[in-house]
Design an enzyme around this catalytic site. Structure first.
Site, PDB file in Angstrom:
ATOM      1  N   HIS A  72       0.490  -1.558  -0.354  1.00 54.67           N
ATOM      2  CA  HIS A  72      -0.171   0.082   0.167  1.00 54.67           C
ATOM      3  C   HIS A  72       0.833   1.308   0.102  1.00 54.67           C
ATOM      4  CE1 HIS A  72      -4.062  -1.823   1.461  1.00 54.67           C
ATOM      5  NE2 HIS A  72      -3.423  -2.960   0.445  1.00 54.67           N
ATOM      6  N   TYR A 200      -9.860   5.321   7.885  1.00 58.01           N
ATOM      7  CA  TYR A 200      -9.897   5.980   8.682  1.00 58.01           C
ATOM      8  C   TYR A 200     -10.970   6.826   8.663  1.00 58.01           C
ATOM      9  CZ  TYR A 200      -5.881   3.303  10.012  1.00 58.01           C
ATOM     10  OH  TYR A 200      -4.090   2.993  10.475  1.00 58.01           O
ATOM     11  N   PRO A 292      -4.575   0.234  18.776  1.00 62.66           N
ATOM     12  CA  PRO A 292      -4.905  -0.298  17.077  1.00 62.66           C
ATOM     13  C   PRO A 292      -4.620   0.803  16.252  1.00 62.66           C
ATOM     14  CG  PRO A 292      -6.762  -1.414  18.255  1.00 62.66           C
ATOM     15  CD  PRO A 292      -5.975   0.312  19.085  1.00 62.66           C
ATOM     16  N   LYS A 296       0.216   0.160  15.617  1.00 61.53           N
ATOM     17  CA  LYS A 296       1.821   0.221  15.248  1.00 61.53           C
ATOM     18  C   LYS A 296       1.991  -0.803  16.852  1.00 61.53           C
ATOM     19  CE  LYS A 296       3.042   3.573  13.643  1.00 61.53           C
ATOM     20  NZ  LYS A 296       4.024   3.147  11.951  1.00 61.53           N
ATOM     21  N   TYR A 384       3.326   6.953   9.809  1.00 65.72           N
ATOM     22  CA  TYR A 384       3.436   5.757   9.571  1.00 65.72           C
ATOM     23  C   TYR A 384       3.607   4.759   8.891  1.00 65.72           C
ATOM     24  CZ  TYR A 384      -0.948   2.970   8.060  1.00 65.72           C
ATOM     25  OH  TYR A 384      -2.854   2.263   7.788  1.00 65.72           O
TER      26      TYR A 384
END
Length: 389
Positions: A72, A200, A292, A296, A384
């Site tokens: 991704h 998200y 979550p 991480k 990220y």
């Protein structure tokens, strides 16, 4: 029995450490209180930083990941009914994440360890750690009614928050904790993902996340009260609630189906300091837990393994204690940065029970600023994809 390193816990962090040490010529025995099927039944996240992928390659277990993992280059954040893409690769010089389930990581490591003929003791009951404040640590356990003892040079505690490793030093640990007033209701289904990248969602009804394990298996979450019970959530109720929180395009594309796993996970942040006690080292969930949001948990355990494996290789190969002495400080420096990032993502995307109109406006302003500022997007993307070790 004797070994150089006793590893407590056969989850991904313990198995990865064991495999790396094997590649370095360092002998290790792994003790696990559950059986292999139970270990593989744990449903966990699967968004892997490039650093973790590199460690799996180094351990010789990356082949299936590269064949089946989904690379991704970005993800989306949705709020106020619209989606906004975060270009990970474009803002980090080509870095990305790989979607590959933690269960599959564990399976690959278990199979590699078995193929190498390395010792893993499953169903080890009443594990206890001894003399790790000196030069001759020992581990004892009971199996099939017989007590066993393992002498070693070092003990690596990779057995999670409730494991014996952290409990053995509870009186010497300084704990930092934040418990969040909500949980994630997660559903796993054999349905194609609603999007080829993660979404998200910040919504007035609560947070949602659209994720996946493969091109035909999806993982979805909705924020829910901690007082909820899974039995209250039928599949139909879950899908209806998820659709309410998605933007119209995603809601129309959502493919629903029977859940194959459903659970509610509480959210918390936790750090134990220090992470070294003589010849005992804590790693992974034994030392820290992150919510979550931002994926991480497994990646942070992998960074512990990175520092610890290098320290042990330096000790045995160069007769130097420098890495061992620096382990706790090096690991915690990265731990706290990941804790900050996970806390920030959680605070920005969830609805808190005590949130008032002012707080909600601030949250929207934060999201507006994020998607309109290249500097903010770059900061998000750097964290990220994973900060350097």
């Amino acid at each position: 029995m004797r070994t150089q390193v006793a590893i407590i816990g056969a989850g991904p962090s313990g198995l990865l450490l064991g495999q790396l040490l094997h590649r370095y010529g360092i002998d290790a025995v792994i003790l696990e209180r559950k059986d292999p099927d139970y270990v593989l039944s744990r449903i966990r996240a699967g968004v892997l930083e490039q650093g973790l992928v590199g460690l799996l390659d180094e351990a010789g277990v990356g082949a299936r990941l590269h064949q089946e993992g989904l690379v991704h280059d970005g993800f989306e954040i949705a709020f106020s009914g619209k989606r906004h893409r975060i270009d990970l690769a474009g803002t980090t010089g080509g870095k990305h994440v790989t979607v590959y389930g933690q269960t599959e990581v564990t399976r690959d490591l278990m199979e590699a360890r078995k193929a190498a003929g390395l010792t893993t003791v499953y169903d080890a009951a009443d594990v206890s750690l001894h003399d790790f404040d000196g030069d001759t640590p020992k581990v004892r356990w009971v199996k099939d009614g017989v007590t066993h003892e393992l002498a070693c040079d070092f003990i690596a505690g990779c057995d999670g928050f409730h494991g014996v490793s952290r409990q053995s030093v509870a009186g010497a640990v300084q704990s930092f904790e934040r418990v969040y007033p909500f949980g994630w209701l997660g559903v796993l289904s054999d349905t194609p993902p609603v999007s080829h990248e993660l979404i998200y969602v910040n919504h007035e009804r609560g947070f949602a996340l659209c994720s996946m394990r493969s091109t035909q298996r999806s993982r979805y979450y909705v924020q829910c009260p901690l007082s909820d019970d899974v039995a209250q959530w039928s599949d139909d109720r879950f899908w209806d609630e998820l659709k309410h929180r998605l933007d119209p395009e995603a809601a129309d594309k959502l493919v629903t189906g029977a859940s194959i796993e459903k659970s509610i996970a509480p959210l918390r942040s936790f750090v134990a300091e220090p992470m070294r006690f003589g010849r005992l080292f804590l790693a992974g969930d034994a030392a820290h837990i992150v919510p979550p949001t931002g994926a991480k948990g497994l990646n942070l355990a992998a960074s512990d393994v990175y520092y610890l494996s290098r320290a042990l290789r330096e000790f045995y190969g160069e007769h130097s204690k420098a890495g061992i002495d620096a382990y706790s400080a090096d690991a915690l420096r990265r731990v706290w940065k990941a804790e900050r990032f996970s806390w920030w993502m959680t605070s920005m995307l969830h609805r808190f029970p005590d949130s008032d109109a002012f707080s909600q406006r601030i949250q929207t302003a934060e999201l507006d600023y994020l998607i309109s500022s290249q500097a903010a997007i770059t900061s998000l993307a750097e964290n990220y994809v994973g900060l350097p070790y």
